[in-house]
Design an enzyme around this catalytic site. Structure first.
Site, short mmCIF file in Angstrom:
data_model
loop_
_atom_site.label_atom_id
_atom_site.label_comp_id
_atom_site.label_asym_id
_atom_site.label_seq_id
_atom_site.Cartn_x
_atom_site.Cartn_y
_atom_site.Cartn_z
CD GLU A 39 -3.08 -0.87 0.05
OE1 GLU A 39 -3.07 0.27 -0.14
OE2 GLU A 39 -3.64 -1.79 -0.28
CD GLU A 73 6.83 9.33 2.05
OE1 GLU A 73 5.96 8.93 2.98
OE2 GLU A 73 6.43 9.70 0.96
CE LYS A 86 7.81 0.35 1.63
NZ LYS A 86 7.76 -0.80 0.36
P1 NAD Z 1 1.38 1.21 -6.29
O1 NAD Z 1 0.26 1.63 -5.10
O2 NAD Z 1 1.18 1.88 -7.66
O3 NAD Z 1 1.24 -0.60 -6.52
C1 NAD Z 1 1.39 -1.38 -5.73
C2 NAD Z 1 0.91 -2.71 -6.22
O4 NAD Z 1 0.89 -3.68 -5.16
C3 NAD Z 1 -0.45 -2.71 -6.87
O5 NAD Z 1 -0.32 -3.47 -8.03
C4 NAD Z 1 -1.22 -3.70 -5.79
O6 NAD Z 1 -2.25 -4.39 -6.32
C5 NAD Z 1 -0.15 -4.57 -5.34
N1 NAD Z 1 -0.55 -5.11 -3.98
C6 NAD Z 1 -1.13 -4.32 -2.83
N2 NAD Z 1 -1.14 -5.01 -1.88
C7 NAD Z 1 -0.93 -6.14 -2.25
C8 NAD Z 1 -0.91 -7.53 -1.64
N3 NAD Z 1 -1.22 -7.71 -0.14
N4 NAD Z 1 -0.44 -8.57 -2.21
C9 NAD Z 1 0.10 -8.83 -3.60
N5 NAD Z 1 0.01 -7.37 -4.19
C10 NAD Z 1 -0.29 -6.21 -3.59
O7 NAD Z 1 2.81 1.41 -5.90
P2 NAD Z 1 4.14 1.91 -6.64
O8 NAD Z 1 4.09 3.34 -6.57
O9 NAD Z 1 4.28 1.34 -7.50
O10 NAD Z 1 5.17 1.49 -5.52
C11 NAD Z 1 5.96 0.33 -5.31
C12 NAD Z 1 6.86 0.08 -4.33
O11 NAD Z 1 7.95 1.23 -4.38
C13 NAD Z 1 6.13 0.16 -2.94
O12 NAD Z 1 6.81 -0.65 -1.97
C14 NAD Z 1 6.50 1.78 -2.64
O13 NAD Z 1 6.56 1.74 -0.97
C15 NAD Z 1 8.01 1.73 -3.19
N6 NAD Z 1 8.25 3.13 -3.42
C16 NAD Z 1 7.33 4.02 -4.19
C17 NAD Z 1 7.73 5.20 -4.40
C18 NAD Z 1 7.01 6.19 -5.15
O14 NAD Z 1 7.23 7.55 -5.49
N7 NAD Z 1 5.50 5.78 -5.87
C19 NAD Z 1 9.11 5.80 -4.00
C20 NAD Z 1 9.83 4.77 -3.45
C21 NAD Z 1 9.41 3.54 -2.94
O1 DAU Z 2 9.35 9.68 -1.05
C1 DAU Z 2 8.84 8.43 -1.47
C2 DAU Z 2 7.42 8.54 -1.40
O2 DAU Z 2 6.99 9.42 -2.28
C3 DAU Z 2 6.71 6.97 -1.88
O3 DAU Z 2 7.28 6.06 -0.62
C4 DAU Z 2 5.27 7.03 -1.71
O4 DAU Z 2 4.90 5.59 -2.05
C5 DAU Z 2 4.81 8.27 -2.59
O5 DAU Z 2 3.36 8.03 -2.56
C6 DAU Z 2 5.17 9.45 -2.30
O6 DAU Z 2 4.78 9.99 -1.29
P1 DAU Z 2 4.53 11.73 -1.03
O7 DAU Z 2 3.47 11.67 0.26
O8 DAU Z 2 5.66 12.27 -1.02
O9 DAU Z 2 3.78 11.60 -2.32
P2 DAU Z 2 2.31 12.57 -2.86
O10 DAU Z 2 2.15 12.73 -4.42
O11 DAU Z 2 1.31 11.94 -2.21
O12 DAU Z 2 2.56 13.94 -2.41
C7 DAU Z 2 3.67 14.78 -2.75
C8 DAU Z 2 3.92 15.97 -2.09
O13 DAU Z 2 2.63 16.76 -2.71
C9 DAU Z 2 3.60 15.97 -0.69
O14 DAU Z 2 4.22 17.10 -0.21
C10 DAU Z 2 1.87 16.21 -0.40
C11 DAU Z 2 1.67 16.89 -1.70
N1 DAU Z 2 0.52 17.03 -2.30
C12 DAU Z 2 -0.03 15.85 -2.68
C13 DAU Z 2 -1.30 15.77 -3.15
C14 DAU Z 2 -1.99 14.42 -3.47
C15 DAU Z 2 -0.46 18.19 -2.50
O15 DAU Z 2 -0.12 19.31 -2.16
N2 DAU Z 2 -1.64 18.04 -3.06
C16 DAU Z 2 -2.05 16.80 -3.49
O16 DAU Z 2 -3.23 16.79 -4.02
#
Ligand code: NAD
Ligand code: DAU
Length: 363
Positions: free
Chosen positions: A83, A135, A162
């Site tokens: 998640e 984070e 995490k």
């Molecule tokens: P996302 O939310 O887009 O995708 C998560 C995927 O995991 C989905 O396809 C979902 O169906 C699957 N999933 C969730 N719960 C599950 C379960 N119980 N069993 C099997 N599958 C399940 O996430 P993302 O943005 O692609 O992030 C992927 C990974 O990278 C995560 O571990 C996240 O913490 C990490 N991460 C994300 C970011 C970012 O900016 N998005 C940055 C750094 C690290």
């Molecule tokens: O740093 C890595 C993380 O980045 C990942 O681990 C997370 O999975 C990913 O969701 C992301 O987290 P953030 O909370 O930084 O991302 P988000 O896109 O939700 O928000 C980015 C910044 O923008 C944060 O400071 C909150 C702000 N924000 C976000 C939304 C959705 C706004 O100001 N308005 C918004 O509507």
């Protein structure tokens, strides 16, 4: 190499799978529960490959994982299932505890049981890669950057879950000898990102002429990395990283949120001009995220020095390509907005005031 990727239907996982099927000869089994955040459409380009297969499975399902390992006989696991949205973790942390903590534990246990049964040479070359976030380190002040030795100080239910999962992965290396690699990455952006996150939400609201909700004054800083650069970095960590180590991954692209939103407005104005005027008029300052971390910044010197990885996109090239991608791919995002998430404010449960009513205009 036979690789199990968890969360491969998500934003980053699907990019990893597309990239690896395109550029390596690895075979991949994608294990995904298909939550609201999953996007099977992002895997269309690999669905016909004989080196790709999909398994719908919850990583909390121990017997299901044991049977999967037995069938697949993988050489490595790359664990991305999670998640991932901070605001949702504020509203309802339970799924974060289940998937990110219990799911990671269940996957570690299944991997270890399978790994112990491997012959010596395959046991030595096996890798378990735990994909995590910057984070976990908490919030920075105005200066400095996270290194791999920065103490953990997670502030949201998401980052706490995490951080706990990182500690489990670390413990499985030290206690059981499982060859674990950990990577901690900064904010990703790019194609197929679910529109709950800042960049896609602002692009889609900007296209529709809806308000652009900036939390607080928009002074919070994130360090942005294009998802394809992250995918390339993950492959380097998996194939060349040292078990027991962690690697920070970041694009050296710190931006204040308000500047990111301005840049998106300006790109939209250039690519699809709005007769009513600049999209900047849509910016609306709304009440802040509870516990909002001020600043993230990654020191990526270890992965640059030890593994030779450098990002290929600048924030400017990557953001332009991303805005163009969303403009060209309405067929992907329109059904999501209609059926799964319409762009409403998330993450205010537990906030002191009925915060979604607060609309402070920036001076
Ligand atoms: P996302 O939310 O887009 O995708 C998560 C995927 O995991 C989905 O396809 C979902 O169906 C699957 N999933 C969730 N719960 C599950 C379960 N119980 N069993 C099997 N599958 C399940 O996430 P993302 O943005 O692609 O992030 C992927 C990974 O990278 C995560 O571990 C996240 O913490 C990490 N991460 C994300 C970011 C970012 O900016 N998005 C940055 C750094 C690290
Ligand atoms: O740093 C890595 C993380 O980045 C990942 O681990 C997370 O999975 C990913 O969701 C992301 O987290 P953030 O909370 O930084 O991302 P988000 O896109 O939700 O928000 C980015 C910044 O923008 C944060 O400071 C909150 C702000 N924000 C976000 C939304 C959705 C706004 O100001 N308005 C918004 O509507």
């Amino acid at each position: 190499m036979k690789l199990i990727v968890t969360g491969g239907a998500g934003f980053i996982g699907s990019c990893v799978i597309r990239t690896l099927i395109r550029t390596t000869d690895v075979s991949i089994c994608n294990v995904d529960k298909l939550t609201y955040a999953a996007s099977p459409e992002a895997l269309a380009e690999v669905s016909g490959s004989p080196r790709y297969r999909f398994e719908r499975l919850d990583i909390c399902d121990g017997p299901g994982l044991a049977a999967l390992f037995e069938r697949e006989q993988p050489d490595a696991v790359m664990h991305l299932a999670a998640e991932s949205h901070v605001d949702r973790s504020i509203d309802d942390p339970a799924a974060f505890i289940m998937t990110n903590l219990v799911g990671t534990y269940t996957l570690l246990a299944a991997s270890t049981a399978y790994w112990r049964g491997l012959p010596e040479a395959r046991r030595a070359s096996f890798r378990y890669h735990h994909v995590s976030t910057d984070e976990v380190y908490g919030s920075l002040g105005d200066v400095g950057a996270f290194t791999e030795t920065t103490p953990y100080a997670p502030n949201s239910p998401y980052s706490a879950s995490k951080a706990g999962s990182d500690h489990l992965a670390r413990a499985w290396f030290h206690t059981y000898g499982l060859p674990v690699l950990v990577s901690n990455c900064s904010n990703n952006y790019g194609p197929f990102q679910f529109p709950e996150k800042l960049i896609p939400l602002m692009i889609l609201n900007g296209i529709a002429g809806r308000p652009l909700p900036v939390y607080g004054r928009g002074m919070n800083v994130r360090d942005w990395l294009h998802v394809e650069d992250h995918a390339r970095a993950l492959w380097q960590v998996l194939t060349r990283g040292q078990p027991g180590e962690s690697y920070n991954i970041g694009g050296n692209a710190e931006r204040r949120n308000i500047d990111v939103v301005h840049a998106i407005c300006d790109l939209l104005d250039e690519l699809v001009p709005d007769p009513q005027g600049s999209r900047r008029r849509l910016i609306t300052h709304v009440s802040d995220r509870p516990g909002h971390d001020l600043r993230y910044a990654i020191d990526a010197s270890r992965i640059r020095r030890d593994l030779g990885w450098v990002p290929q996109e600048t924030f400017e090239t990557g953001l332009r390509a991303t805005v163009e991608w969303y403009l060209a791919n309405e067929a992907w995002w329109r059904p999501i907005l209609e059926r799964r998430y319409a762009g409403q404010r998330l993450g205010l449960a537990g906030a002191a005031a009925p915060a979604d009513k607060v609309q402070e205009k920036m001076p």
